[in-house]
Design a protein around this motif. Structure first.
Motif, mmCIF file in Angstrom:
data_model
loop_
_atom_site.group_PDB
_atom_site.id
_atom_site.type_symbol
_atom_site.label_atom_id
_atom_site.label_comp_id
_atom_site.label_asym_id
_atom_site.label_seq_id
_atom_site.Cartn_x
_atom_site.Cartn_y
_atom_site.Cartn_z
ATOM 1 N N MET A 18 0.830 -1.203 0.000
ATOM 2 C CA MET A 18 0.000 0.000 0.000
ATOM 3 C C MET A 18 0.867 1.258 0.000
ATOM 4 N N PHE A 19 1.877 1.284 0.869
ATOM 5 C CA PHE A 19 2.726 2.471 0.974
ATOM 6 C C PHE A 19 3.706 2.597 -0.192
ATOM 7 N N LYS A 20 4.150 1.462 -0.740
ATOM 8 C CA LYS A 20 5.145 1.508 -1.809
ATOM 9 C C LYS A 20 4.544 1.660 -3.204
ATOM 10 N N GLN A 21 3.306 1.158 -3.388
ATOM 11 C CA GLN A 21 2.744 1.171 -4.734
ATOM 12 C C GLN A 21 1.366 1.813 -4.841
ATOM 13 N N GLU A 22 0.458 1.480 -3.940
ATOM 14 C CA GLU A 22 -0.921 1.949 -4.074
ATOM 15 C C GLU A 22 -1.077 3.444 -3.790
ATOM 16 N N LEU A 23 -0.579 3.906 -2.660
ATOM 17 C CA LEU A 23 -0.699 5.335 -2.344
ATOM 18 C C LEU A 23 -0.009 6.216 -3.392
ATOM 19 N N PRO A 24 1.181 5.853 -3.865
ATOM 20 C CA PRO A 24 1.790 6.664 -4.930
ATOM 21 C C PRO A 24 0.958 6.696 -6.216
ATOM 22 N N LEU A 25 0.231 5.633 -6.514
ATOM 23 C CA LEU A 25 -0.646 5.644 -7.690
ATOM 24 C C LEU A 25 -1.833 6.578 -7.484
ATOM 25 N N MET A 26 -2.323 6.651 -6.254
ATOM 26 C CA MET A 26 -3.471 7.513 -5.955
ATOM 27 C C MET A 26 -3.067 8.987 -5.861
ATOM 28 N N SER A 27 -1.812 9.239 -5.493
ATOM 29 C CA SER A 27 -1.327 10.621 -5.341
ATOM 30 C C SER A 27 0.019 10.781 -6.045
ATOM 31 N N PRO A 28 0.023 10.649 -7.372
ATOM 32 C CA PRO A 28 1.292 10.633 -8.106
ATOM 33 C C PRO A 28 2.088 11.945 -8.040
ATOM 34 N N ASP A 29 1.439 13.049 -7.745
ATOM 35 C CA ASP A 29 2.137 14.335 -7.715
ATOM 36 C C ASP A 29 2.455 14.818 -6.304
ATOM 37 N N ASP A 30 2.200 14.000 -5.309
ATOM 38 C CA ASP A 30 2.423 14.391 -3.916
ATOM 39 C C ASP A 30 3.844 14.003 -3.503
ATOM 40 N N SER A 31 4.681 14.984 -3.292
ATOM 41 C CA SER A 31 6.089 14.720 -2.958
ATOM 42 C C SER A 31 6.241 14.057 -1.588
ATOM 43 N N ASP A 32 5.316 14.338 -0.664
ATOM 44 C CA ASP A 32 5.375 13.676 0.647
ATOM 45 C C ASP A 32 5.083 12.184 0.519
ATOM 46 N N VAL A 33 4.115 11.836 -0.316
ATOM 47 C CA VAL A 33 3.805 10.420 -0.551
ATOM 48 C C VAL A 33 5.011 9.737 -1.200
ATOM 49 N N ALA A 34 5.646 10.391 -2.138
ATOM 50 C CA ALA A 34 6.836 9.830 -2.799
ATOM 51 C C ALA A 34 7.973 9.643 -1.804
ATOM 52 N N LEU A 35 8.132 10.566 -0.892
ATOM 53 C CA LEU A 35 9.188 10.458 0.105
ATOM 54 C C LEU A 35 8.955 9.259 1.019
ATOM 55 N N VAL A 36 7.721 9.085 1.470
ATOM 56 C CA VAL A 36 7.398 7.923 2.309
ATOM 57 C C VAL A 36 7.597 6.640 1.512
ATOM 58 N N ARG A 37 7.132 6.619 0.253
ATOM 59 C CA ARG A 37 7.318 5.439 -0.606
ATOM 60 C C ARG A 37 8.794 5.030 -0.646
ATOM 61 N N ASP A 38 9.658 6.000 -0.807
ATOM 62 C CA ASP A 38 11.084 5.718 -0.936
ATOM 63 C C ASP A 38 11.743 5.300 0.370
ATOM 64 N N ARG A 39 11.074 5.532 1.486
ATOM 65 C CA ARG A 39 11.628 5.191 2.800
ATOM 66 C C ARG A 39 10.916 3.976 3.406
ATOM 67 N N PHE A 40 10.004 3.352 2.652
ATOM 68 C CA PHE A 40 9.206 2.234 3.169
ATOM 69 C C PHE A 40 9.765 0.915 2.659
ATOM 70 N N PHE A 41 9.908 -0.066 3.550
ATOM 71 C CA PHE A 41 10.528 -1.335 3.210
ATOM 72 C C PHE A 41 9.752 -2.510 3.785
#
Length: 172
Positions: A18-41
């Motif tokens: 959800m954090f790595k793929q789904e949320l970034p798809l729902m909010s592709p232009d949100d830099s905060d979502v991208a930052l969390v995606r990149d820090r989630f493992f």
């Protein structure tokens, strides 16, 4: 916390997905979502990275013996690779049997009256492989998948989360 350099993980592969793929798809232009995606493992993806960097303590106190490991679908779809098995294999005298097949649970599919019988049928090949492995432990990174498979085996062996197995290996 992501801005401060913290890394994140979740013990359930669908949550990581959800954090790595789904949320970034729902909010592709949100830099905060991208930052969390990149820090989630995935937890074992994270531990494998730490091991590669020489930062994982491997002074295990107890071997785990034979482990039957069902690779969760949500983990496979993330293309992380077999990190759970790689980390558990670091424990001396531990042997992993990987089972890369669907548990048949699929969210609520395995608990609905209408689909339960088919769900049990889909789980049967995994249950057979677990039984054939004659392992000391049965694990799946997905608690629902693990519980579903173990139920078909009358909880012999019971499902254990791989993080719990790692705790045992450390003697915690």
């Amino acid at each position: 916390m992501a801005r401060e350099g913290w890394d994140f993980t979740a013990a359930v592969p669908s949550c990581v997905l959800m954090f790595k793929q789904e949320l970034p798809l729902m909010s592709p232009d949100d830099s905060d979502v991208a930052l969390v995606r990149d820090r989630f493992f995935d937890p074992f993806e994270y531990l494998a990275e730490r091991h590669k960097a020489g930062l994982l303590v491997t002074d295990f106190k107890q071997s785990l013996g034979k482990i039957a490991w069902q690779v969760p679908c949500h983990q496979r779809v993330q293309k992380i690779g077999p990190k759970t098995g790689e980390i558990l294999q670091l424990v001396p005298n531990t042997e992993i049997t990987a089972i890369e097949r669907c548990s048949g649970h699929d969210g609520t599919y395995g608990v609905k009256h209408k689909t339960y019988a088919l769900s049990r049928k889909l789980a049967k090949p995994v249950e057979n492989r677990v039984a054939q492995a004659e392992a000391a432990h049965f694990t799946s990174g997905c608690p629902m998948a693990g519980g579903h498979i173990a139920h078909g085996l009358n909880d012999k062996p019971a499902a254990e989360h791989p993080l719990s197995l790692l705790r045992k290996a450390y003697g915690i």
